[in-house]
Scaffold this motif. Structure first.
Motif, PDB file in Angstrom:
ATOM      1  N   ALA A   1     104.027  31.704  32.492  1.00 25.12           N
ATOM      2  CA  ALA A   1     105.011  31.573  31.408  1.00 25.12           C
ATOM      3  C   ALA A   1     104.618  30.436  30.463  1.00 25.12           C
ATOM      4  N   CYS A   2     104.109  29.326  31.012  1.00 24.12           N
ATOM      5  CA  CYS A   2     103.696  28.194  30.166  1.00 24.12           C
ATOM      6  C   CYS A   2     102.534  28.615  29.273  1.00 24.12           C
ATOM      7  N   SER A   3     101.562  29.288  29.874  1.00 21.40           N
ATOM      8  CA  SER A   3     100.386  29.726  29.119  1.00 21.40           C
ATOM      9  C   SER A   3     100.799  30.696  28.004  1.00 21.40           C
ATOM     10  N   ASP A   4     101.726  31.611  28.336  1.00 20.36           N
ATOM     11  CA  ASP A   4     102.202  32.573  27.333  1.00 20.36           C
ATOM     12  C   ASP A   4     102.886  31.871  26.162  1.00 20.36           C
ATOM     13  N   MET A   5     103.490  30.695  26.434  1.00 22.32           N
ATOM     14  CA  MET A   5     104.149  29.956  25.340  1.00 22.32           C
ATOM     15  C   MET A   5     103.138  29.164  24.507  1.00 22.32           C
ATOM     16  N   GLY A   6     101.852  29.208  24.919  1.00 28.16           N
ATOM     17  CA  GLY A   6     100.814  28.515  24.142  1.00 28.16           C
ATOM     18  C   GLY A   6     100.413  27.171  24.724  1.00 28.16           C
ATOM     19  N   MET A   7     100.967  26.822  25.873  1.00 29.50           N
ATOM     20  CA  MET A   7     100.599  25.539  26.489  1.00 29.50           C
ATOM     21  C   MET A   7      99.224  25.660  27.141  1.00 29.50           C
ATOM     22  N   ASP A   8      98.517  24.527  27.252  1.00 30.70           N
ATOM     23  CA  ASP A   8      97.183  24.534  27.865  1.00 30.70           C
ATOM     24  C   ASP A   8      97.251  24.010  29.293  1.00 30.70           C
ATOM     25  N   ILE A   9      96.856  24.832  30.250  1.00 31.59           N
ATOM     26  CA  ILE A   9      96.740  24.375  31.634  1.00 31.59           C
ATOM     27  C   ILE A   9      95.265  24.069  31.863  1.00 31.59           C
ATOM     28  N   LEU A  10      94.960  22.781  32.104  1.00 33.22           N
ATOM     29  CA  LEU A  10      93.566  22.348  32.221  1.00 33.22           C
ATOM     30  C   LEU A  10      93.276  21.986  33.673  1.00 33.22           C
ATOM     31  N   GLN A  11      92.592  22.893  34.375  1.00 27.89           N
ATOM     32  CA  GLN A  11      92.259  22.640  35.779  1.00 27.89           C
ATOM     33  C   GLN A  11      90.925  21.890  35.857  1.00 27.89           C
ATOM     34  N   ASN A  12      90.619  21.365  37.034  1.00 28.23           N
ATOM     35  CA  ASN A  12      89.425  20.509  37.198  1.00 28.23           C
ATOM     36  C   ASN A  12      89.408  19.410  36.143  1.00 28.23           C
ATOM     37  N   CYS A  13      90.541  18.841  35.876  1.00 26.45           N
ATOM     38  CA  CYS A  13      90.682  17.822  34.825  1.00 26.45           C
ATOM     39  C   CYS A  13      91.442  16.634  35.433  1.00 26.45           C
ATOM     40  N   GLU A  14      90.684  15.717  35.985  1.00 28.66           N
ATOM     41  CA  GLU A  14      91.304  14.577  36.685  1.00 28.66           C
ATOM     42  C   GLU A  14      91.610  13.445  35.708  1.00 28.66           C
ATOM     43  N   VAL A  15      92.795  12.919  35.779  1.00 22.03           N
ATOM     44  CA  VAL A  15      93.136  11.747  34.969  1.00 22.03           C
ATOM     45  C   VAL A  15      92.607  10.508  35.682  1.00 22.03           C
ATOM     46  N   THR A  16      91.740   9.765  34.987  1.00 23.82           N
ATOM     47  CA  THR A  16      91.108   8.600  35.616  1.00 23.82           C
ATOM     48  C   THR A  16      91.661   7.290  35.059  1.00 23.82           C
ATOM     49  N   ALA A  17      92.308   7.345  33.898  1.00 29.95           N
ATOM     50  CA  ALA A  17      92.928   6.131  33.344  1.00 29.95           C
ATOM     51  C   ALA A  17      94.069   6.514  32.411  1.00 29.95           C
ATOM     52  N   VAL A  18      95.035   5.601  32.318  1.00 32.08           N
ATOM     53  CA  VAL A  18      96.122   5.774  31.343  1.00 32.08           C
ATOM     54  C   VAL A  18      95.878   4.732  30.254  1.00 32.08           C
TER      55      VAL A  18
ATOM     56  N   ALA B   1      97.024   2.549  26.954  1.00 33.61           N
ATOM     57  CA  ALA B   1      98.264   2.070  26.328  1.00 33.61           C
ATOM     58  C   ALA B   1      97.942   1.014  25.284  1.00 33.61           C
ATOM     59  N   GLU B   2      98.872   0.864  24.333  1.00 29.90           N
ATOM     60  CA  GLU B   2      98.715  -0.205  23.330  1.00 29.90           C
ATOM     61  C   GLU B   2     100.104  -0.754  23.041  1.00 29.90           C
ATOM     62  N   GLY B   3     100.221  -2.062  23.090  1.00 26.98           N
ATOM     63  CA  GLY B   3     101.522  -2.698  22.808  1.00 26.98           C
ATOM     64  C   GLY B   3     102.622  -2.191  23.718  1.00 26.98           C
ATOM     65  N   GLY B   4     102.290  -1.950  24.974  1.00 26.84           N
ATOM     66  CA  GLY B   4     103.307  -1.507  25.947  1.00 26.84           C
ATOM     67  C   GLY B   4     103.709  -0.055  25.785  1.00 26.84           C
ATOM     68  N   LYS B   5     102.975   0.697  24.982  1.00 29.32           N
ATOM     69  CA  LYS B   5     103.330   2.101  24.694  1.00 29.32           C
ATOM     70  C   LYS B   5     102.159   3.002  25.069  1.00 29.32           C
ATOM     71  N   VAL B   6     102.449   4.128  25.666  1.00 33.63           N
ATOM     72  CA  VAL B   6     101.370   5.013  26.087  1.00 33.63           C
ATOM     73  C   VAL B   6     100.660   5.632  24.864  1.00 33.63           C
ATOM     74  N   GLN B   7      99.330   5.713  24.939  1.00 32.98           N
ATOM     75  CA  GLN B   7      98.550   6.330  23.866  1.00 32.98           C
ATOM     76  C   GLN B   7      97.946   7.656  24.317  1.00 32.98           C
ATOM     77  N   GLY B   8      97.580   7.716  25.593  1.00 38.39           N
ATOM     78  CA  GLY B   8      96.944   8.923  26.098  1.00 38.39           C
ATOM     79  C   GLY B   8      96.294   8.666  27.445  1.00 38.39           C
ATOM     80  N   VAL B   9      95.437   9.601  27.830  1.00 39.99           N
ATOM     81  CA  VAL B   9      94.777   9.463  29.135  1.00 39.99           C
ATOM     82  C   VAL B   9      93.274   9.699  28.989  1.00 39.99           C
ATOM     83  N   THR B  10      92.530   9.100  29.915  1.00 40.23           N
ATOM     84  CA  THR B  10      91.112   9.404  30.029  1.00 40.23           C
ATOM     85  C   THR B  10      90.979  10.378  31.190  1.00 40.23           C
ATOM     86  N   THR B  11      90.215  11.444  30.973  1.00 35.61           N
ATOM     87  CA  THR B  11      90.105  12.449  32.031  1.00 35.61           C
ATOM     88  C   THR B  11      88.634  12.784  32.276  1.00 35.61           C
ATOM     89  N   SER B  12      88.396  13.538  33.348  1.00 36.14           N
ATOM     90  CA  SER B  12      87.031  13.977  33.634  1.00 36.14           C
ATOM     91  C   SER B  12      86.544  14.982  32.602  1.00 36.14           C
TER      92      SER B  12
END
Ligand code: FAD
Ligand code: PYC
Length: 402
Positions: A181-198, A200-211
């Motif tokens: 259902a998520c994929s049908d709505m256009g969302m991306d399911i990314l497997q084999n994608c490990e988050v290795t770092a979070v 942040a800037e100024g106490g606010k999340v910016q994104g993640v570093t992944t494999s």
């Protein structure tokens, strides 16, 4: 030549990561996928990526014994577990995917006076919460489950907490149904994608570093169950959580002999029968922190010993498979659905040994929390409760697995 099982469309797309999404969810277990689904369905937010280090549903969601019930003691728990149970009732229709929800009834055996009083208290609380549960006597227990030995040898069955509308569902199908259902709505399911770092800037999340590269986002949801402590550390804070192995095993398939779920918390084992005919069996957690998806040998022996007391007819069954999952356990045995010290970074974890049953309700409430900053379903489950001593004690409801 005959061409069987070819040409099937993929249930979900296999996209390449984009550089930026409105929302990133870490963890494609049931809770992560359900969160994404209700972000789309309830709030129209579909610029979402769900990042999974392995394969979707390969964590606890695909390793659990699928018991669904809402017979918890405290009001906030009863509300979220009952929301989940009621969503399970219509989930196959909602997702147009058969999750094999089977409301066959769940009984928790009372085998000591103490346990009997604890469950009586739960039934009274459930009545006030509008949740249908009842105490039943030993004769009714035996009528509902004729293969049970209610006489002992160590602990006779004194009664049981019975929830007729509890039951089981097919665990993989829950993950797969939400994923499609998520994929049908256009969302991306990314497997084999490990988050290795979070990042942040100024106490606010910016994104993640992944494999699979850097991914930016406006909002981040961390939904990684047994790895919550590890991920929190990457985001710069600590959690009141212990990660331990919980294991299960199944027997060879036999003819239908048991059409209810039984939990025997005093002797420490529980059992149901799958649609394939296997007896699905589990016991307690390992008593030490670890990250193995196996579980220790002594638990298999302890659990099988407990259950052969309660169900003597299983003593001659061969056990086919055994496996474990890493569960994230809090001190009050209640989950954490919360903002975090990092702005726009939200946390959903601490479901411990009992989160399969909660998946739809958790996803519903956590999506609302991520969008609006608050949700009636999650309000009491913030991280602040550990600082304020406002625990939501569910040690009785968590039951057999502790
Ligand atoms: P998961 O399904 O574990 O999903 C988390 C995902 O995060 C995993 O797929 C993992 O690979 C991924 N991840 C972790 N780190 C990263 C990273 N750095 N980057 C990207 N991805 C990452 N509950 C019940 O209600 N009833 C039961 O009968 C029951 N029985 C159980 C029996 C066993 C043996 C076990 C182990 C658990 C049981 N549970 C039960 C508990 C239930 O399985 C969990 O509470 C629930 O599945 C948690 O779901 P989740 O989506 O949070 O976690
Ligand atoms: O939460 O009902 C439950 C459960 C049973 C076994 C493991 N978890």
């Amino acid at each position: 030549a005959a061409r069987y099982h070819t040409g099937w469309a993929r249930a979900w797309r296999k996209p390449e990561p984009k550089r930026r999404y409105q929302v990133v969810i870490v963890g494609a277990g049931g809770h992560g996928l359900a969160t994404a689904y209700y972000l789309g369905k309830n709030f129209g937010i579909t610029d979402v990526a769900i990042l999974e280090k392995g394969w979707l549903g390969g964590g606890n969601t695909g390793r659990n014994t699928t018991i669904i019930r809402s017979n918890y003691l405290q009001d906030p728990s009863a509300a979220i577990y009952e929301k989940a149970r009621s969503l399970y009732e219509g989930l196959s229709q909602d997702l147009n995917y058969n999750v094999m929800f089977s409301p066959r009834g769940v009984m928790m055996l009372a085998q000591t006076e103490h346990e009997l009083r604890g469950y009586q208290r739960t039934v009274h609380a459930n009545r006030l919460q509008g949740i249908e549960t009842e105490m039943i006597g030993p004769r009714e227990v035996k009528r509902l489950c004729p293969i049970m030995n209610i006489e002992g040898p160590r602990y006779p069955v004194l009664g049981a907490l019975w929830q007729a509308r509890g039951g089981t569902a097919r665990h993989d199908a829950v993950a797969w149904g939400y994923a499609r259902a998520c994929s049908d709505m256009g969302m991306d399911i990314l497997q084999n994608c490990e988050v290795t770092a979070v990042r942040a800037e100024g106490g606010k999340v910016q994104g993640v570093t992944t494999s699979r590269g850097e991914i930016d986002c406006d909002k981040l949801g961390i939904v990684v169950a047994g790895h919550s402590g590890v991920m929190a550390e990457k985001a710069g804070f600590r959690l009141p959580i212990e990660s331990v192995a919980l294991q299960a095993l199944v027997s060879e398939p036999i003819k239908p002999c048991m059409d209810v779920v039984v939990m025997a918390n005093t002797v420490h084992g529980y059992m149901s029968q799958s649609d394939k005919g296997e007896m699905v069996i589990g016991g307690g957690t390992d008593g030490f922190v670890n990250y193995t998806q196996r579980g220790s040998f002594q638990h298999i022996e302890e659990t099988v010993r407990a259950l052969t007391e309660t169900f003597p007819m299983i003593s001659r069954l061969k056990m086919l498979r055994q496996w474990g999952g890493i569960v994230d356990v809090t001190g009050d045995r209640s989950p954490i659905l919360s903002k975090t010290p990092l702005e726009n970074c939200f946390l959903n974890c601490g479901w411990g040994t009992g989160g399969f049953k909660a998946i739809p309700g958790s996803g519903w409430g956590f999506a609302e929390l991520m969008v609006k900053g608050h949700s009636p379903l999650t309000a009491e489950f913030g991280l602040d409760r550990f600082r304020e001593g406002r625990f939501i004690d569910e040690s009785v409801a968590a039951g057999v697995a502790h």
